[in-house]
Design a protein around this motif. Structure first.
Motif, PDB file in Angstrom:
ATOM      1  N   PRO A   1      20.475 -16.207  -3.453  1.00  0.00           N
ATOM      2  CA  PRO A   1      20.645 -16.766  -2.284  1.00  0.00           C
ATOM      3  C   PRO A   1      21.738 -16.079  -1.513  1.00  0.00           C
ATOM      4  N   GLN A   2      22.518 -15.618  -2.527  1.00  0.00           N
ATOM      5  CA  GLN A   2      23.697 -14.896  -1.063  1.00  0.00           C
ATOM      6  C   GLN A   2      23.062 -13.738  -1.281  1.00  0.00           C
ATOM      7  N   MET A   3      22.506 -12.787  -2.508  1.00  0.00           N
ATOM      8  CA  MET A   3      22.315 -11.753  -1.577  1.00  0.00           C
ATOM      9  C   MET A   3      20.948 -11.724  -0.981  1.00  0.00           C
ATOM     10  N   PHE A   4      19.538 -12.380  -1.197  1.00  0.00           N
ATOM     11  CA  PHE A   4      18.843 -12.773   0.138  1.00  0.00           C
ATOM     12  C   PHE A   4      19.821 -13.098   1.537  1.00  0.00           C
ATOM     13  N   ASN A   5      20.974 -13.947   1.451  1.00  0.00           N
ATOM     14  CA  ASN A   5      21.051 -14.183   3.014  1.00  0.00           C
ATOM     15  C   ASN A   5      21.691 -12.968   3.668  1.00  0.00           C
ATOM     16  N   SER A   6      22.049 -12.010   2.521  1.00  0.00           N
ATOM     17  CA  SER A   6      22.974 -10.725   3.386  1.00  0.00           C
ATOM     18  C   SER A   6      21.640  -9.782   4.242  1.00  0.00           C
ATOM     19  N   PHE A   7      20.362 -10.028   3.246  1.00  0.00           N
ATOM     20  CA  PHE A   7      19.132  -9.126   4.120  1.00  0.00           C
ATOM     21  C   PHE A   7      19.059  -9.416   5.243  1.00  0.00           C
ATOM     22  N   LEU A   8      18.830 -11.487   5.236  1.00  0.00           N
ATOM     23  CA  LEU A   8      18.492 -12.162   6.056  1.00  0.00           C
ATOM     24  C   LEU A   8      19.045 -11.905   7.567  1.00  0.00           C
ATOM     25  N   ASP A   9      20.675 -11.987   6.994  1.00  0.00           N
ATOM     26  CA  ASP A   9      21.596 -12.529   8.336  1.00  0.00           C
ATOM     27  C   ASP A   9      22.206 -11.235   9.231  1.00  0.00           C
ATOM     28  N   GLY A  10      21.742  -9.903   8.759  1.00  0.00           N
ATOM     29  CA  GLY A  10      22.199  -8.912   9.287  1.00  0.00           C
ATOM     30  C   GLY A  10      23.127  -8.192   9.109  1.00  0.00           C
ATOM     31  N   THR A  11      23.641  -8.650   7.932  1.00  0.00           N
ATOM     32  CA  THR A  11      24.409  -7.345   6.872  1.00  0.00           C
ATOM     33  C   THR A  11      24.324  -6.609   6.637  1.00  0.00           C
TER      34      THR A  11
ATOM     35  N   GLY B   1      21.310   9.864  20.935  1.00  0.00           N
ATOM     36  CA  GLY B   1      22.001   9.708  19.518  1.00  0.00           C
ATOM     37  C   GLY B   1      22.260   8.856  18.557  1.00  0.00           C
ATOM     38  N   MET B   2      21.830   7.718  18.761  1.00  0.00           N
ATOM     39  CA  MET B   2      22.443   5.825  17.807  1.00  0.00           C
ATOM     40  C   MET B   2      21.245   5.110  17.032  1.00  0.00           C
ATOM     41  N   VAL B   3      21.772   4.980  15.979  1.00  0.00           N
ATOM     42  CA  VAL B   3      21.595   4.089  14.773  1.00  0.00           C
ATOM     43  C   VAL B   3      20.425   2.684  15.494  1.00  0.00           C
ATOM     44  N   GLU B   4      19.748   2.324  14.948  1.00  0.00           N
ATOM     45  CA  GLU B   4      19.403   1.275  15.604  1.00  0.00           C
ATOM     46  C   GLU B   4      18.093   0.407  14.934  1.00  0.00           C
ATOM     47  N   VAL B   5      18.441  -0.557  14.701  1.00  0.00           N
ATOM     48  CA  VAL B   5      17.007  -1.677  13.843  1.00  0.00           C
ATOM     49  C   VAL B   5      16.336  -2.344  15.006  1.00  0.00           C
ATOM     50  N   VAL B   6      15.016  -2.396  14.519  1.00  0.00           N
ATOM     51  CA  VAL B   6      13.846  -3.027  15.555  1.00  0.00           C
ATOM     52  C   VAL B   6      13.515  -3.847  14.406  1.00  0.00           C
TER      53      VAL B   6
ATOM     54  N   SER C   1      21.203  -4.537   7.148  1.00  0.00           N
ATOM     55  CA  SER C   1      21.137  -3.362   8.208  1.00  0.00           C
ATOM     56  C   SER C   1      22.102  -3.256   8.852  1.00  0.00           C
ATOM     57  N   ALA C   2      22.736  -3.417   8.977  1.00  0.00           N
ATOM     58  CA  ALA C   2      24.729  -2.920   9.457  1.00  0.00           C
ATOM     59  C   ALA C   2      24.568  -2.167   8.213  1.00  0.00           C
TER      60      ALA C   2
ATOM     61  N   GLY D   1      13.315  -0.865  10.231  1.00  0.00           N
ATOM     62  CA  GLY D   1      12.537  -1.979  11.054  1.00  0.00           C
ATOM     63  C   GLY D   1      13.457  -3.773  10.115  1.00  0.00           C
ATOM     64  N   THR D   2      12.882  -5.238  10.543  1.00  0.00           N
ATOM     65  CA  THR D   2      13.197  -6.230   9.460  1.00  0.00           C
ATOM     66  C   THR D   2      12.923  -7.184  10.669  1.00  0.00           C
TER      67      THR D   2
END
Length: 446
Positions: A214-224, A273-278, A226-227, A181-182
């Protein structure tokens, strides 16, 4: 379920697991906090580019004076203390080190360190998921040939998902979907380090006072991030990434079995059989009461009437049909749980999840119209975010992985929302990370 007992045995024998840790940032500090209270483990050395920063981290997590700054590894061995150094390669090469923990967060550095550790016959716990997704399948092959373990980091979400997937498959269940989740809204993909703190409800001053990057926290936020984590899970479990990236459907725990089932049965998955984020919020921004923002999940299938009846009898969360069920963990302890991976690698010679094949990749997507001559600024930056797609698609289109999308000058314009290719932004083939990635693509297919 006997790792603690095995650790006690090593402690009683006077031969604890000797650990070299590379990087003393947030994740590494969380592990180091627990390492001092874990019998059978000895952090022999810590390598960090800034010794003062490492000392400050150890003081902050309550390591007493005298327990670190041993003048040499020999002294650290004799006293049970820890040696601090800037020379990661020398620490990795020391024959007394049994497990190397790579937690720099830098993909290029992570690949160098992991390869060196494998070459020296050391088990590797790869906290650096960015490096793992860039070339983890190749490193796993090299580790297997060398007779050592290459492992995901327990406590981080990919390893916890792998554990749950393995548990259910061992019980004979078919896994339908797995992930984490995120907090997600579509416009987060456009966030930059200049805008990120507003989404977190922080001022720039508050973030700076907290030492937040800020760049690290932005990677959490912008979906990177999670991907990256979903690609790692796909590579370890055989679950598939969506063809055009994660959907981030809003779902609470009670909704997991209904939302994450095949689309022809009322869910959002193209197939089982998929990966996904909710997402923990609805698309209008309202928070879901039973959200899984900090947790992980697996949706699995009861293929017979008997299995579905058992789900009902024991209160298993299911969809209305009773066929699809969910198991979840509401939170994870990050580096506080990392010792499980170290003990598993050294004592059972088993990874807590690890890349088996190149199935998922994370490609760079333009956050805005990009112009020829601009220089990409990497994961969490202002130029691109990372999308998880099948490795076969990434290879076919010559996509630029997000792990290499730093410091490269664009050769042509790229429209907003387009996946960048290697022709758009050619990486320097002389760089170690580029060379290792090329080896991975060639040897691991996709």
């Amino acid at each position: 379920m006997n790792l603690h007992r095995l650790l006690l045995k090593r402690a009683d024998q006077g031969r604890p697991i000797r650990i070299a840790q590379i990087g003393a940032g947030k994740f590494g500090s969380m592990f180091l906090h627990q390492a001092r209270t874990t019998p059978g483990m000895h952090v022999l050395g810590i390598a960090d580019l800034s010794i003062p920063r490492a000392r400050a981290a150890l003081a902050r997590i309550h390591w007493p004076d005298g327990s670190y700054d041993a003048a040499s590894l020999d002294q650290a061995m004799r006293s049970g203390a820890t040696h601090l150094t800037q020379d990661a390669m020398a620490l990795i090469a020391d024959p007394r080190v049994e497990v190397v923990v790579e937690c720099t967060g830098d993909p290029a550095a992570g690949l160098r360190h992991a390869r060196a550790a494998i070459a020296h016959g050391k088990h590797v716990v790869m906290v650096n998921v960015e490096a793992d997704v860039l070339a983890g399948p190749l490193l796993a092959q090299e580790a297997a040939r060398a007779g050592v373990v290459y492992s995901m980091a327990y406590g981080d979400q990919p390893a916890l998902v792998c554990e749950m997937v393995d548990t259910l498959r061992t019980g004979g269940f078919k896994v339908v979907a797995a992930g984490k989740g995120t907090k997600y809204l579509p416009h987060y993909h456009a966030s930059t380090p200049a805008t990120v703190w507003g989404f977190y409800g922080l001022t720039e001053e508050q973030a700076k006072a907290g030492g937040m990057n800020p760049q690290m926290f932005n990677s959490f936020l912008d979906g990177t991030k999670s991907a990256i984590e979903m690609a790692a899970i796909a590579n370890a479990t055989g679950l598939e990434p969506p063809m055009d990236g994660l959907l981030f459907p809003p779902a609470g725990t009670a909704e997991l079995p209904s939302v994450l089932r095949p689309h022809n049965e009322g869910g959002i998955l193209p197939r089982k059989g998929m990966v996904e984020v909710v997402s923990s919020v609805r698309r209008d921004g309202t928070e879901i009461a039973d959200n899984l923002r900090w947790g992980v999940f697996v949706v699995f299938e009861g293929e017979t009437e008997y299995a579905r009846r058992c789900f009902t009898e024991y209160g298993v969360a299911t969809d209305p049909s009773g066929r699809y069920a969910a198991l979840w963990r509401p939170y994870h302890f990050i580096g506080l749980e990392l010792g499980v991976s170290i003990a598993s690698a050294a004592l059972r010679r088993e990874p807590t999840g690890g890349s088996e094949a190149w199935r998922g990749d994370v490609v760079a997507v333009a956050k805005r119209p990009l112009r020829a001559g601009e220089v990409l600024d990497g994961e969490g930056g202002a130029c691109a975010w990372g999308k998880c797609i099948p490795a076969a698609r990434s290879r076919a289109m010559g996509a630029l992985p997000i792990g290499l999308a730093h410091g490269i000058r664009l050769t042509r314009d790229v429209p907003e929302g387009a996946i960048l290719t290697i022709e758009d932004a050619p990486p320097d083939p002389a760089l170690d990370a580029v060379r290792i990635r090329t080896e991975m693509v060639t040897s691991c297919g996709g």
